[in-house]
Write a protein that holds these residues in place. Structure first.
Motif, mmCIF file in Angstrom:
data_model
loop_
_atom_site.group_PDB
_atom_site.id
_atom_site.type_symbol
_atom_site.label_atom_id
_atom_site.label_comp_id
_atom_site.label_asym_id
_atom_site.label_seq_id
_atom_site.Cartn_x
_atom_site.Cartn_y
_atom_site.Cartn_z
ATOM 1 N N GLU A 131 0.823 -1.217 0.000
ATOM 2 C CA GLU A 131 0.000 0.000 0.000
ATOM 3 C C GLU A 131 0.853 1.261 0.000
ATOM 4 O OE1 GLU A 131 -3.906 1.608 2.473
ATOM 5 O OE2 GLU A 131 -2.397 0.394 3.504
ATOM 6 N N SER A 132 1.993 1.220 0.673
ATOM 7 C CA SER A 132 2.840 2.410 0.806
ATOM 8 C C SER A 132 3.655 2.721 -0.450
ATOM 9 C CB SER A 132 3.807 2.227 1.981
ATOM 10 O OG SER A 132 4.624 1.072 1.756
ATOM 11 N N SER A 133 3.680 1.799 -1.420
ATOM 12 C CA SER A 133 4.525 1.980 -2.604
ATOM 13 C C SER A 133 4.020 3.111 -3.497
ATOM 14 C CB SER A 133 4.566 0.680 -3.418
ATOM 15 O OG SER A 133 5.316 0.873 -4.605
ATOM 16 N N THR A 134 4.974 3.850 -4.063
ATOM 17 C CA THR A 134 4.625 4.913 -5.017
ATOM 18 C C THR A 134 4.601 4.381 -6.458
ATOM 19 O OG1 THR A 134 6.961 5.552 -5.221
ATOM 20 C CG2 THR A 134 5.638 6.693 -3.554
ATOM 21 N N ILE A 135 4.990 3.125 -6.640
ATOM 22 C CA ILE A 135 5.014 2.515 -7.973
ATOM 23 C C ILE A 135 3.585 2.219 -8.412
ATOM 24 C CG2 ILE A 135 5.747 0.495 -9.299
ATOM 25 C CD1 ILE A 135 8.182 0.316 -7.446
ATOM 26 N N LYS A 136 3.233 2.699 -9.607
ATOM 27 C CA LYS A 136 1.862 2.533 -10.099
ATOM 28 C C LYS A 136 1.770 1.784 -11.418
ATOM 29 C CE LYS A 136 -0.208 6.535 -7.807
ATOM 30 N NZ LYS A 136 0.882 6.731 -6.845
ATOM 31 N N SER A 137 2.916 1.523 -12.066
ATOM 32 C CA SER A 137 2.878 0.838 -13.361
ATOM 33 C C SER A 137 4.087 -0.077 -13.507
ATOM 34 C CB SER A 137 2.852 1.846 -14.509
ATOM 35 O OG SER A 137 4.077 2.570 -14.564
ATOM 36 N N ILE A 138 3.994 -1.026 -14.407
ATOM 37 C CA ILE A 138 5.071 -2.001 -14.614
ATOM 38 C C ILE A 138 6.395 -1.327 -15.008
ATOM 39 C CG2 ILE A 138 5.823 -3.891 -16.122
ATOM 40 C CD1 ILE A 138 2.927 -4.934 -16.035
ATOM 41 N N PRO A 139 6.395 -0.341 -15.915
ATOM 42 C CA PRO A 139 7.682 0.273 -16.295
ATOM 43 C C PRO A 139 8.422 0.934 -15.142
ATOM 44 C CG PRO A 139 5.998 0.789 -17.933
ATOM 45 C CD PRO A 139 5.292 0.157 -16.769
ATOM 46 N N GLU A 140 7.706 1.315 -14.072
ATOM 47 C CA GLU A 140 8.345 1.989 -12.936
ATOM 48 C C GLU A 140 9.121 1.023 -12.037
ATOM 49 O OE1 GLU A 140 5.746 4.802 -10.780
ATOM 50 O OE2 GLU A 140 4.281 4.432 -12.374
ATOM 51 N N ILE A 141 8.945 -0.272 -12.243
ATOM 52 C CA ILE A 141 9.574 -1.276 -11.374
ATOM 53 C C ILE A 141 11.093 -1.272 -11.473
ATOM 54 C CG2 ILE A 141 9.977 -3.778 -11.218
ATOM 55 C CD1 ILE A 141 7.613 -3.069 -9.605
ATOM 56 N N ASP A 142 11.610 -1.143 -12.682
ATOM 57 C CA ASP A 142 13.056 -1.304 -12.903
ATOM 58 C C ASP A 142 13.816 -0.034 -12.545
ATOM 59 O OD1 ASP A 142 15.452 -2.458 -13.554
ATOM 60 O OD2 ASP A 142 15.201 -2.254 -15.719
ATOM 61 N N GLN A 143 13.968 0.191 -11.244
ATOM 62 C CA GLN A 143 14.690 1.352 -10.733
ATOM 63 C C GLN A 143 15.765 0.894 -9.751
ATOM 64 O OE1 GLN A 143 12.176 4.497 -9.079
ATOM 65 N NE2 GLN A 143 10.369 3.528 -10.004
ATOM 66 N N PRO A 144 16.858 1.638 -9.654
ATOM 67 C CA PRO A 144 17.871 1.317 -8.642
ATOM 68 C C PRO A 144 17.251 1.349 -7.246
ATOM 69 C CG PRO A 144 18.727 2.899 -10.219
ATOM 70 C CD PRO A 144 17.260 2.784 -10.501
ATOM 71 N N GLY A 145 17.563 0.357 -6.459
ATOM 72 C CA GLY A 145 17.053 0.308 -5.094
ATOM 73 C C GLY A 145 15.773 -0.482 -4.922
#
Length: 268
Positions: A131-145
């Motif tokens: 629930e706390s995640s700011t990720i809203k779409s599949i392309p946003e997943i591949d980020q450092p960290g």
């Protein structure tokens, strides 16, 4: 010869040709049945994941056993459904000569142990985020960290290895969602990658969690059979899969599972 006699002769000849053809076809089917099921019965390895099959009233039900039973029926041989509770055990079942056919995702280690025919089913794959995640779409997943929990030795895991460049992958056992949800709940992971049915099963353990829309990969589920199978087996498997898709049999088998098969689709 009169026209009536000529017509009768032609019909008799045609009937004889059709009879021979039918007999030859039956003989070919019987021979293929022996090659597919050398023990005399078709032993179908059924992966016991809820979106493949479930046990109800002592019987295995789902699209996977339905396909296996139909294959045996068409081959004219009895069937035996062999429950396999771990995908890794499917490899050992083939190596030990305990099964003749299965329907399972294609991975490198499985392809090294048994052969695959055409793909018949696709499993939509995406991510579950808390629930706390700011990720809203599949392309946003591949980020450092970003730390992604991935089922070990899975088809989607192999695919992620090819496309993930910045995020980190954490491997967990494939049989249950608990290790993944525990990691996310304790703040040790940020997303869980799996097929949609498994992510739906995992959601209650993470109140407020979200399944990201779409699919980054439709896991290919194919018919599998022993290494070095005769050409007749290979060709029959191709024809069987094509007809299961074209006739609507596979689609109806999926629909009979209801909500358990959300995210399961007939491959194109």
């Amino acid at each position: 010869m009169s026209m009536r006699s000529l017509t009768a002769a032609v019909l008799i000849a045609a009937s004889a040709v059709l009879g021979f053809a039918a007999a030859a076809s039956a003989q070919n089917a019987a021979e293929t049945g022996k090659q597919f099921a050398p023990s005399g019965k078709l032993r179908v390895g059924v992966l016991m994941l809820s979106y493949f099959a479930v046990e109800e009233d002592g019987q295995l039900k789902g699209w996977s056993p339905d396909l296996g039973i139909e294959l045996a029926r068409r081959l004219g041989v009895p069937h035996e459904l062999v429950p396999i509770h771990n995908p890794a055990d499917m490899i050992e079942a083939f190596k030990g000569g305990k099964i003749d056919v299965t329907f399972i995702g294609i991975t490198k280690d499985r392809a090294a142990a048994f052969d695959f025919g055409p793909v018949i089913i696709g499993l939509r794959t995406t991510f579950l985020v808390p629930e706390s995640s700011t990720i809203k779409s599949i392309p946003e997943i591949d980020q450092p960290g970003v730390r992604i929990v991935v089922p070990a030795r899975s088809a989607q895991g192999e695919h992620l290895e090819k496309i993930i460049k910045n995020a980190t992958m954490l491997r967990v056992p494939v049989e249950t969602t608990k290790p993944a949800t525990d990691l996310i709940a304790s703040g040790q992971a940020d997303a869980f990658s799996h097929v949609v049915p498994m992510l739906s099963n995992a959601q209650p353990a993470l109140p407020g969690s979200r399944i990201l829309p779409g699919s980054y990969y439709d896991v290919p589920i194919a018919i599998g059979y022993p290494k070095g199978s005769p050409g007749a087996v290979v060709e029959y498997a191709k024809a069987f899969v094509a007809d299961m898709k074209a006739s609507g049999f596979a689609q109806k088998a999926i629909e009979r599972m209801g909500k358990k098969a959300d995210g399961v689709l007939v491959a194109q």
